[in-house]
Design a protein around this motif. Structure first.
Motif, PDB file in Angstrom:
ATOM      1  N   UNK A 138      11.040  12.968  -2.809  1.00 52.14           N
ATOM      2  CA  UNK A 138      11.524  11.852  -3.624  1.00 52.14           C
ATOM      3  C   UNK A 138      12.452  10.965  -2.810  1.00 52.14           C
ATOM      4  N   UNK A 139      13.298  11.578  -1.990  1.00 48.24           N
ATOM      5  CA  UNK A 139      14.174  10.779  -1.132  1.00 48.24           C
ATOM      6  C   UNK A 139      13.377   9.892  -0.192  1.00 48.24           C
ATOM      7  N   UNK A 140      12.317  10.458   0.409  1.00 53.88           N
ATOM      8  CA  UNK A 140      11.480   9.668   1.296  1.00 53.88           C
ATOM      9  C   UNK A 140      10.743   8.567   0.525  1.00 53.88           C
ATOM     10  N   UNK A 141      10.312   8.886  -0.692  1.00 56.83           N
ATOM     11  CA  UNK A 141       9.580   7.903  -1.489  1.00 56.83           C
ATOM     12  C   UNK A 141      10.495   6.762  -1.929  1.00 56.83           C
ATOM     13  N   UNK A 142      11.749   7.070  -2.239  1.00 55.27           N
ATOM     14  CA  UNK A 142      12.705   6.010  -2.558  1.00 55.27           C
ATOM     15  C   UNK A 142      12.897   5.114  -1.342  1.00 55.27           C
ATOM     16  N   UNK A 143      12.951   5.729  -0.163  1.00 53.31           N
ATOM     17  CA  UNK A 143      13.088   4.955   1.071  1.00 53.31           C
ATOM     18  C   UNK A 143      11.870   4.057   1.275  1.00 53.31           C
ATOM     19  N   UNK A 144      10.664   4.607   1.021  1.00 57.60           N
ATOM     20  CA  UNK A 144       9.453   3.795   1.163  1.00 57.60           C
ATOM     21  C   UNK A 144       9.448   2.627   0.183  1.00 57.60           C
ATOM     22  N   UNK A 145       9.923   2.890  -1.041  1.00 59.22           N
ATOM     23  CA  UNK A 145       9.978   1.828  -2.043  1.00 59.22           C
ATOM     24  C   UNK A 145      10.949   0.734  -1.604  1.00 59.22           C
ATOM     25  N   UNK A 146      12.115   1.152  -1.093  1.00 55.86           N
ATOM     26  CA  UNK A 146      13.091   0.160  -0.618  1.00 55.86           C
ATOM     27  C   UNK A 146      12.519  -0.653   0.531  1.00 55.86           C
ATOM     28  N   UNK A 147      11.805   0.038   1.444  1.00 56.28           N
ATOM     29  CA  UNK A 147      11.224  -0.677   2.577  1.00 56.28           C
ATOM     30  C   UNK A 147      10.137  -1.641   2.130  1.00 56.28           C
ATOM     31  N   UNK A 184       0.831  -1.204   0.000  1.00 53.40           N
ATOM     32  CA  UNK A 184       0.000   0.000   0.000  1.00 53.40           C
ATOM     33  C   UNK A 184       0.867   1.255   0.000  1.00 53.40           C
ATOM     34  N   UNK A 185       1.896   1.269   0.862  1.00 57.17           N
ATOM     35  CA  UNK A 185       2.788   2.427   0.906  1.00 57.17           C
ATOM     36  C   UNK A 185       3.587   2.555  -0.390  1.00 57.17           C
ATOM     37  N   UNK A 186       3.798   1.429  -1.078  1.00 55.76           N
ATOM     38  CA  UNK A 186       4.506   1.476  -2.351  1.00 55.76           C
ATOM     39  C   UNK A 186       3.754   2.338  -3.369  1.00 55.76           C
ATOM     40  N   UNK A 187       2.432   2.310  -3.302  1.00 52.98           N
ATOM     41  CA  UNK A 187       1.639   3.083  -4.255  1.00 52.98           C
ATOM     42  C   UNK A 187       1.240   4.450  -3.700  1.00 52.98           C
ATOM     43  N   UNK A 188       0.857   4.511  -2.421  1.00 52.39           N
ATOM     44  CA  UNK A 188       0.404   5.784  -1.876  1.00 52.39           C
ATOM     45  C   UNK A 188       1.558   6.732  -1.598  1.00 52.39           C
ATOM     46  N   UNK A 189       2.690   6.206  -1.122  1.00 57.65           N
ATOM     47  CA  UNK A 189       3.826   7.058  -0.793  1.00 57.65           C
ATOM     48  C   UNK A 189       5.083   6.654  -1.553  1.00 57.65           C
TER      49      UNK A 189
END
Length: 558
Positions: free
Chosen positions: A309-318, A143-148
Motif C-alpha cells: 500500500x505504501x508503494x501504491x500510494x507512492x505510485x499514485x502520487x507520482x 497506466x501505473x495508476x491503475x495497474x500498481x
C-alpha cells in the motif's frame, strides 16, 4: 469573496479534469463490463482464499498439541488452500494488468483522436517532444495508476481489513495490538518511501543530465577540442555522475534500513503473542498454540500488503502529475467548424478568393494586412516576397489550418475552414520543399494508404512526373519497401509531386519546391510540374520567379 471565487474556479477545473479521465474509465468499464466484473470477483475470491491456509494450519497444530496424528484430509486441504490462494493471487495480478492495459489503450486512442481535432495553432505553441511525452510518459503514469495504484491498493486494503477482522475474532488482545502497530508501520513505510522517491527523482534528473551531456559532447567535439575544453567537459560529466551516485547511495541506505525495522516490529508482535499463548486462557492474549501459529501467519499477511500500500500510494502520487497533464490535453479547445461545414466545395465563382484578410499567429502581431486577390480556375499564380512576408501563411489559410482574424478566405465560394477534411485531398495537392516519407512501400508514399487510389492511379501519377521507369528498376517495383529504395533528392521531389496529384486534386500548391535543387534537377522538376499542372489551378511560392513559371505574379509583403 475573492478567495472563495478562486477556490470555486479551481474546483471547476478539478471537476473538468476528473470528467475527462473519468469518461475514458467509464467507457473502458462499459466496453469491458464482463472483464471488470471478473476482475472484481477474482480480487474478492483471492482475499477470501488467502485467509484459509492459516485456519487449516491452526487445526493441524492444535491436533498435534493434543497428541492426535495429522489427518490426511487436513493436510490435503492445507496444501490445496495454498495452491488455490497462489493461483487466485496470480489471476488477480493478471486481471489488474490486463484491465490497466485496456484503460491505457483506450486513453491513447482518445489522445490520438484528440490530435486530429486540435487546431494547427496548438502545434505551433507546443514543442513536438512535449506532445510526444503526453503519449509516452504521461500515459505510462496513468497506466501505473491503475495497474500498481488504485485497483491494487483497493485489493491490498481489503486484504488488510479481512486479516485484521480474523485476528480480532481469534484474539481481541492481538487485534488491539495490531491496530496500534498497523498505523505506525504504515506511517513508517510512507516516511521511508517519500525519502526514497526524492532520491529516485534526484537520480533520474542526474541521469537525464548525463544523457544530454554525452550527445552534446559528441556533436560539438571539434569545437571542444579547438578551444581546449576537454577537461571542463570531463568535470561536468564527473559532477553529473557524482550526483547520480549520491542519490543512489541514499536510496540504497533507506532500503537497507527499512527491512530490518519491519522485521523487528514483526518479531515484537510475534513475541507478544507467544507471551500471551504461554500465559494461559486467563491472560489478555490467551490463545492456543494452533491459534498462535495461525496469528503469526496472519501478522505476516498484514505487513506485506501494508508495504505494498505504501508503494501504491507512492505510485499514485507520482502519477498525479501525469494524470493532470493528460486531462489538460483532453480539455484543450478543439477546432471550431463554421456553419456550412457539410457543404460540398463545388460552387461557382473564383476558385480562390482572399477578401480583405488580416491574420497574425499571435495577438498584436500581424503577418497579413488587408490582403485581397482572386484566382480563377486553371490559372497559374506565383506568390513572391521576402522571407517572413507571409507566403506560407497564405497556403495555411487556404488549407483551413487557421482562420483569418478579419476578412474571408473562400475556396469555390465556400469558407476554407468550413471544408470537411474528407474533401480536402480531392481539392488540394500540396508539394513541400522536403519529402516526408511514411512507413511502407513506394506505392504507399504516393497513395498515403488511401483506398480510393488503386494501382492504376498510382502508376498514372508516377508516369506523369517521369518516375515510373525508375520505380520499375527497384527489386519489387512499387511494392519495394521505402527503406530499401534508393532515390536521389530530385527523385524524392518527383515522388512528392506524384503523391500530390495521385488523388486528382483541383488545386496544386507548390511551396518552394526547387529552392534546394541544382539547375539540371530543377529543369526536370519544372518539366514534371508542367505535366502535372495541366487542367489544374496551380499556386506556387517562390522568393524568385522561375523562368518558366508563366502565369501571374502576386507579391506579398511589398
Amino acid at each position: 469573496m475573492r478567495r472563495f471565487a478562486v477556490r470555486r474556479e479551481r474546483g471547476k477545473k478539478r471537476m473538468k479534469h476528473k470528467s475527462a479521465l473519468g469518461r475514458v474509465l467509464r467507457g473502458t468499464v462499459s466496453t469491458n463490463r464482463a472483464m471488470a466484473l471478473l476482475t472484481g470477483g477474482i480480487i474478492l475470491f483471492s482475499v477470501g482464499c488467502a485467509l484459509l491456509p492459516p485456519l487449516v494450519l491452526e487445526r493441524i497444530v492444535d491436533g498435534l498439541a493434543a497428541g492426535k496424528p495429522i489427518a490426511p484430509g487436513l493436510a490435503l486441504a492445507y496444501f490445496g488452500a495454498l495452491a488455490l490462494s497462489g493461483f487466485l493471487e496470480a489471476g488477480e495480478n493478471l486481471m489488474i494488468v490486463i484491465f490497466g492495459q485496456k484503460v491505457t489503450h483506450r486513453l491513447r486512442s482518445e489522445l490520438c483522436g484528440k490530435l486530429k481535432r486540435l487546431p494547427a495553432a496548438y502545434y505551433t505553441r507546443h514543442e513536438p517532444g512535449k506532445i510526444t511525452s503526453r503519449f509516452v510518459s504521461d500515459v505510462d503514469a496513468v497506466d501505473s495508476l491503475f495497474t500498481n495504484g488504485i485497483i491494487a491498493m483497493a485489493a491490498d486494503g481489503c486484504k488488510v481489513v479481512s486479516v485484521l477482522a480474523v485476528i480480532f475474532y481469534k484474539s481481541t488482545g492481538v487485534g488491539v495490538l495490531m491496530l496500534l502497530v498497523t498505523p505506525l508501520l504504515l506511517g513508517l513505510t510512507r516516511a521511508f518511501q517519500k525519502r526514497m522517491l526524492r532520491t529516485q527523482l534526484a537520480n533520474r534528473a542526474a541521469v537525464g543530465k548525463v544523457n544530454n551531456h554525452v550527445p552534446e559532447t559528441i556533436r560539438n567535439i571539434r569545437m571542444i577540442q579547438t578551444i581546449f575544453c576537454q577537461r571542463y567537459m570531463e568535470r561536468k560529466y564527473d559532477g553529473y555522475m557524482e550526483e547520480s551516485y549520491r542519490a543512489t547511495e541514499r536510496s540504497n541506505f533507506y532500503d537497507a534500513v527499512y527491512s530490518p525495522i519491519v522485521v523487528c516490529i514483526s518479531a515484537c508482535v510475534i513475541a507478544g503473542m507467544m507471551v500471551g499463548a504461554a500465559g494461559g486462557t486467563q491472560q489478555m492474549f490467551g490463545i492456543s498454540v494452533g491459534t498462535a501459529v495461525a496469528l503469526i501467519a496472519y501478522v505476516g499477511k498484514v505487513f506485506e500488503p501494508l508495504e505494498s500500500i505504501g508503494m501504491e500510494i507512492q505510485n499514485i502520487q507520482s502519477a498525479i502529475a501525469g494524470v493532470k497533464r493528460v486531462n489538460e490535453f483532453l480539455e484543450e479547445p478543439e477546432r471550431s467548424v463554421p456553419e456550412g461545414a457539410q457543404r460540398n466545395c463545388q460552387n461557382a465563382g473564383p476558385c480562390v478568393r482572399f477578401d480583405h484578410v488580416d491574420f497574425g499567429y499571435e495577438e498584436g502581431t500581424a503577418v497579413l494586412r488587408d490582403l485581397s486577390f482572386s484566382v480563377e480556375r486553371g490559372e497559374n499564380v506565383t506568390f513572391a516576397g521576402r522571407t517572413g512576408a507571409g507566403k506560407s501563411t497564405v497556403f495555411r489559410l487556404l488549407l483551413g489550418l487557421y482562420g483569418p482574424c478579419a476578412g474571408r478566405v473562400l475556396i469555390n465560394s465556400v469558407d476554407a475552414a468550413a471544408i470537411p477534411d474528407a474533401q480536402k485531398r480531392k481539392l488540394f495537392g500540396y508539394v513541400e520543399q522536403a519529402f516526408h516519407p511514411v512507413l511502407g512501400t513506394v506505392a504507399d508514399q504516393i497513395t498515403l494508404f488511401d483506398p480510393a487510389i488503386d494501382r492504376e492511379g498510382t502508376e498514372r501519377a508516377a508516369k506523369l512526373v517521369g518516375l515510373h521507369e525508375k520505380i520499375l528498376t527497384l527489386p519489387e517495383g512499387y511494392d519495394t519497401s521505402m527503406a530499401q529504395a534508393a532515390f536521389s533528392q530530385g527523385q524524392l521531389q518527383l515522388l512528392s509531386i506524384a503523391r500530390a496529384i495521385a488523388a486528382e486534386p483541383e488545386i496544386l500548391l507548390l511551396d518552394e519546391i526547387t529552392a534546394n535543387l541544382d539547375s539540371e534537377t530543377e529543369r526536370k522538376i519544372l518539366d514534371a510540374l508542367e505535366s502535372a499542372g495541366r487542367g489544374r489551378t496551380v499556386l506556387s511560392i517562390s522568393h524568385r520567379l522561375p523562368q518558366r513559371s508563366g502565369g501571374r505574379l502576386i507579391e506579398i509583403g511589398f
